[in-house]
Design an enzyme around this catalytic site. Sequence first.
Site: not given
Length: 294
Positions: A127, A195, A226, A193, A223-224
Amino acid sequence: MLIMAGSSCRVLGVKVARELDTRLGDIDSKRFPDGELYVRIGEEVSGQAVALLQSMYLSPNDFLIEYLLAADALRDLGARSILGIIPYFAYARQDRRFKPGEAISCRTVADLLRLVGTSEIYTVDAHLHRIRGLSEIFKIPTRELTVVPLLSTYIRENFRLERPIVVGPDEESEQWARVTAEILGCDYDVFEKRRLGPREVEVTPRRSNVSGRDIVVIDDIISTGGTIVETLGVLKKLGVQKVVVACVHPLLVEQALARIYEAGAYAVVGTDTVMGPASVVSVAPVIADALRTK
Ligand code: R5P
């Protein structure tokens, strides 16, 4: 080269060793009742070049300590070189101080890996959003591998998609969306996006001619969930058909997989840089190729 694997990567280690027509070296790791880790190298390693695999997902701190203990033991036992293969490199997102006083964890982890004798590092689709390459963080040679072509080929061969478009949920995902679109032979679009918190994001599409079409959403990490749930919501409102969700590192914490399916995903596919229910594509051939051409 002797292939060894920490406990996060034993299956992947066996697959890499098989690709290279060799066997996986023996490391014993266990946990003491008080939570401390125990590591023992069960091989003669003196004078050997060793590739040590360890991915840092879900229990990143434990897997990091296990790697440090193993690498330090290998060095102490006389290994000629230690190539650290970290398919999922944790802490990569904290690559700078966003608020005063924060630890720059990415740099600390990179320094720890070097200090225990790692001579070179390979990662898979790390990442890297604000930095151009891992060489900006590591003081030892690094190589960045990618499994996105294999993941995209898997999608092409396993799903019958009608007039597909690839969607990246944020600007940084453009690099993966482009490769996937090339392999599927279609266009791609990248959303914007914002956050709002660790689990909440807002995504905005840049174009709306996706109605009636099949979509592949690709990101590096889920990950989550979302980001993907929000993206699915936006796509559904735009009238898309089937949505295949793909990612390299399916961390899928906190019921993310269920939430993504509930939000309307047709399928969720990821790789075994992180072992779990969506890890359908193996990165082993990519790692083996990199070792062959070293
Ligand atoms: C962040 O920029 C990454 O590329 C992923 O989009 C992010 O890590 C996904 O996190 P989550 O699944 O928690 O939204």
